[in-house]
Design a protein around this motif. Structure first.
Motif, PDB file in Angstrom:
ATOM      1  N   GLU A   1       3.829  25.004  10.366  1.00 49.87           N
ATOM      2  CA  GLU A   1       3.699  26.085  11.358  1.00 49.87           C
ATOM      3  C   GLU A   1       3.188  27.384  10.741  1.00 49.87           C
ATOM      4  OE1 GLU A   1       4.140  26.072  14.677  1.00 49.87           O
ATOM      5  OE2 GLU A   1       4.723  23.967  14.793  1.00 49.87           O
ATOM      6  N   ASP A   2       3.555  27.661   9.490  1.00 45.82           N
ATOM      7  CA  ASP A   2       3.123  28.899   8.822  1.00 45.82           C
ATOM      8  C   ASP A   2       1.753  28.744   8.157  1.00 45.82           C
ATOM      9  OD1 ASP A   2       3.758  27.307   6.681  1.00 45.82           O
ATOM     10  OD2 ASP A   2       5.122  28.738   5.749  1.00 45.82           O
ATOM     11  N   ASN A   3       1.053  27.646   8.465  1.00 42.62           N
ATOM     12  CA  ASN A   3      -0.282  27.330   7.970  1.00 42.62           C
ATOM     13  C   ASN A   3      -0.284  26.848   6.513  1.00 42.62           C
ATOM     14  OD1 ASN A   3      -2.795  26.957   9.095  1.00 42.62           O
ATOM     15  ND2 ASN A   3      -3.648  28.783   8.134  1.00 42.62           N
ATOM     16  N   SER A   4       0.870  26.632   5.916  1.00 41.30           N
ATOM     17  CA  SER A   4       0.939  26.076   4.568  1.00 41.30           C
ATOM     18  C   SER A   4       0.741  24.561   4.651  1.00 41.30           C
ATOM     19  CB  SER A   4       2.286  26.408   3.919  1.00 41.30           C
ATOM     20  OG  SER A   4       3.348  25.829   4.644  1.00 41.30           O
ATOM     21  N   ILE A   5       0.556  23.943   3.488  1.00 40.65           N
ATOM     22  CA  ILE A   5       0.320  22.499   3.407  1.00 40.65           C
ATOM     23  C   ILE A   5       1.411  21.848   2.559  1.00 40.65           C
ATOM     24  CG2 ILE A   5      -1.230  20.715   2.478  1.00 40.65           C
ATOM     25  CD1 ILE A   5      -2.530  21.915   4.817  1.00 40.65           C
ATOM     26  N   TYR A   6       1.950  20.737   3.051  1.00 42.99           N
ATOM     27  CA  TYR A   6       2.889  19.924   2.289  1.00 42.99           C
ATOM     28  C   TYR A   6       2.185  18.616   1.952  1.00 42.99           C
ATOM     29  CZ  TYR A   6       6.724  16.822   1.158  1.00 42.99           C
ATOM     30  OH  TYR A   6       7.535  15.915   0.516  1.00 42.99           O
ATOM     31  N   THR A   7       2.318  18.154   0.713  1.00 43.71           N
ATOM     32  CA  THR A   7       1.710  16.902   0.274  1.00 43.71           C
ATOM     33  C   THR A   7       2.797  15.960  -0.209  1.00 43.71           C
ATOM     34  OG1 THR A   7      -0.258  18.100  -0.428  1.00 43.71           O
ATOM     35  CG2 THR A   7      -0.005  15.879  -1.277  1.00 43.71           C
ATOM     36  N   GLY A   8       2.716  14.688   0.188  1.00 40.85           N
ATOM     37  CA  GLY A   8       3.715  13.708  -0.229  1.00 40.85           C
ATOM     38  C   GLY A   8       3.138  12.308  -0.283  1.00 40.85           C
TER      39      GLY A   8
ATOM     40  N   VAL B   1       1.926   4.133  -8.492  1.00 39.27           N
ATOM     41  CA  VAL B   1       1.441   4.890  -9.652  1.00 39.27           C
ATOM     42  C   VAL B   1       0.190   5.680  -9.281  1.00 39.27           C
ATOM     43  CG1 VAL B   1       0.468   4.701 -11.981  1.00 39.27           C
ATOM     44  CG2 VAL B   1       2.478   3.333 -11.353  1.00 39.27           C
ATOM     45  N   LEU B   2      -0.758   5.022  -8.634  1.00 40.01           N
ATOM     46  CA  LEU B   2      -1.989   5.712  -8.219  1.00 40.01           C
ATOM     47  C   LEU B   2      -1.699   6.793  -7.190  1.00 40.01           C
ATOM     48  CD1 LEU B   2      -4.480   2.708  -7.965  1.00 40.01           C
ATOM     49  CD2 LEU B   2      -4.395   4.470  -9.737  1.00 40.01           C
ATOM     50  N   ALA B   3      -0.791   6.516  -6.273  1.00 44.50           N
ATOM     51  CA  ALA B   3      -0.430   7.516  -5.266  1.00 44.50           C
ATOM     52  C   ALA B   3       0.193   8.738  -5.930  1.00 44.50           C
ATOM     53  CB  ALA B   3       0.531   6.917  -4.243  1.00 44.50           C
ATOM     54  N   SER B   4       1.066   8.522  -6.881  1.00 42.18           N
ATOM     55  CA  SER B   4       1.714   9.633  -7.585  1.00 42.18           C
ATOM     56  C   SER B   4       0.703  10.465  -8.366  1.00 42.18           C
ATOM     57  CB  SER B   4       2.792   9.108  -8.527  1.00 42.18           C
ATOM     58  OG  SER B   4       3.838   8.521  -7.800  1.00 42.18           O
ATOM     59  N   LYS B   5      -0.256   9.795  -8.992  1.00 42.24           N
ATOM     60  CA  LYS B   5      -1.297  10.517  -9.742  1.00 42.24           C
ATOM     61  C   LYS B   5      -2.155  11.358  -8.804  1.00 42.24           C
ATOM     62  CE  LYS B   5      -1.644   7.432 -13.692  1.00 42.24           C
ATOM     63  NZ  LYS B   5      -2.495   6.511 -14.448  1.00 42.24           N
ATOM     64  N   LEU B   6      -2.518  10.803  -7.654  1.00 42.08           N
ATOM     65  CA  LEU B   6      -3.322  11.551  -6.680  1.00 42.08           C
ATOM     66  C   LEU B   6      -2.534  12.730  -6.128  1.00 42.08           C
ATOM     67  CD1 LEU B   6      -5.823  12.002  -4.968  1.00 42.08           C
ATOM     68  CD2 LEU B   6      -4.956  10.260  -3.376  1.00 42.08           C
ATOM     69  N   GLU B   7      -1.273  12.507  -5.801  1.00 43.07           N
ATOM     70  CA  GLU B   7      -0.432  13.591  -5.301  1.00 43.07           C
ATOM     71  C   GLU B   7      -0.354  14.720  -6.331  1.00 43.07           C
ATOM     72  OE1 GLU B   7       4.077  14.234  -3.580  1.00 43.07           O
ATOM     73  OE2 GLU B   7       3.771  12.842  -5.234  1.00 43.07           O
ATOM     74  N   TYR B   8      -0.161  14.370  -7.590  1.00 42.43           N
ATOM     75  CA  TYR B   8      -0.090  15.363  -8.663  1.00 42.43           C
ATOM     76  C   TYR B   8      -1.389  16.160  -8.742  1.00 42.43           C
ATOM     77  CZ  TYR B   8       0.101  17.369 -13.326  1.00 42.43           C
ATOM     78  OH  TYR B   8       0.070  18.244 -14.379  1.00 42.43           O
ATOM     79  N   ARG B   9      -2.526  15.469  -8.700  1.00 44.49           N
ATOM     80  CA  ARG B   9      -3.833  16.151  -8.774  1.00 44.49           C
ATOM     81  C   ARG B   9      -4.036  17.098  -7.599  1.00 44.49           C
ATOM     82  NH1 ARG B   9      -7.475  14.994 -13.179  1.00 44.49           N
ATOM     83  NH2 ARG B   9      -6.412  13.338 -14.292  1.00 44.49           N
ATOM     84  N   ILE B  10      -3.660  16.668  -6.435  1.00 41.80           N
ATOM     85  CA  ILE B  10      -3.800  17.529  -5.240  1.00 41.80           C
ATOM     86  C   ILE B  10      -2.945  18.776  -5.385  1.00 41.80           C
ATOM     87  CG2 ILE B  10      -3.258  17.702  -2.776  1.00 41.80           C
ATOM     88  CD1 ILE B  10      -4.109  14.720  -2.568  1.00 41.80           C
TER      89      ILE B  10
ATOM     90  N   MET C   1       0.820  -1.188   0.000  1.00 40.84           N
ATOM     91  CA  MET C   1       0.000   0.000   0.000  1.00 40.84           C
ATOM     92  C   MET C   1       0.868   1.256   0.000  1.00 40.84           C
ATOM     93  SD  MET C   1      -3.247  -0.500   0.048  1.00 40.84           S
ATOM     94  CE  MET C   1      -3.980  -2.078  -0.157  1.00 40.84           C
ATOM     95  N   TYR C   2       0.378   2.240  -0.690  1.00 44.24           N
ATOM     96  CA  TYR C   2       0.999   3.565  -0.675  1.00 44.24           C
ATOM     97  C   TYR C   2      -0.024   4.559  -0.150  1.00 44.24           C
ATOM     98  CZ  TYR C   2       5.259   2.301  -3.084  1.00 44.24           C
ATOM     99  OH  TYR C   2       6.475   1.769  -3.393  1.00 44.24           O
ATOM    100  N   TYR C   3       0.483   5.612   0.458  1.00 48.16           N
ATOM    101  CA  TYR C   3      -0.376   6.626   1.049  1.00 48.16           C
ATOM    102  C   TYR C   3       0.013   8.001   0.532  1.00 48.16           C
ATOM    103  CZ  TYR C   3      -1.245   2.808   4.267  1.00 48.16           C
ATOM    104  OH  TYR C   3      -1.568   1.591   4.799  1.00 48.16           O
ATOM    105  N   VAL C   4      -1.000   8.819   0.299  1.00 57.58           N
ATOM    106  CA  VAL C   4      -0.789  10.233   0.002  1.00 57.58           C
ATOM    107  C   VAL C   4      -1.202  10.962   1.274  1.00 57.58           C
ATOM    108  CG1 VAL C   4      -1.472  12.178  -1.456  1.00 57.58           C
ATOM    109  CG2 VAL C   4      -1.324   9.873  -2.425  1.00 57.58           C
ATOM    110  N   TYR C   5      -0.365  11.878   1.710  1.00 61.97           N
ATOM    111  CA  TYR C   5      -0.638  12.558   2.976  1.00 61.97           C
ATOM    112  C   TYR C   5      -0.443  14.060   2.824  1.00 61.97           C
ATOM    113  CZ  TYR C   5       4.438  12.695   3.340  1.00 61.97           C
ATOM    114  OH  TYR C   5       5.768  12.929   3.097  1.00 61.97           O
TER     115      TYR C   5
END
Length: 73
Positions: free
Chosen positions: A10-17, A58-67, A1-5
């Motif tokens: 702290e500066d209220n920005s969002i990091y996705t990986g 592959v699916l995780a990478s596609k979801l990360e890209y879309r986000i 399984m892979y996860y997108v998170y």
């Protein structure tokens, strides 16, 4: 399984990986060691905001890209 998170910084920005182990990866962001992403080394991670499970990398990478393509409000 892979996860997108998504991590709130702290500066209220969002990091996705993507990862295979969310807890380990989040701790790496918090510790700011050599495995920390460039972004979270300068924008301190605060909390885990969201996690999505996918069947493969592959699916995780596609979801990360879309986000990351979403318009930021």
């Amino acid at each position: 399984m892979y996860y997108v998170y998504m991590i709130r910084c702290e500066d209220n920005s969002i990091y996705t990986g993507i990862t295979t182990d969310v807890e380990r990866r989040f701790n790496e962001h918090l510790e700011k060691g050599e495995k920390t992403a460039k972004y979270t080394s300068t924008h301190s991670a605060k909390k885990l905001e969201a996690v999505w499970e996918t069947e493969n990398k592959v699916l995780a990478s596609k979801l990360e890209y879309r986000i990351k393509e979403l318009v930021k409000a």
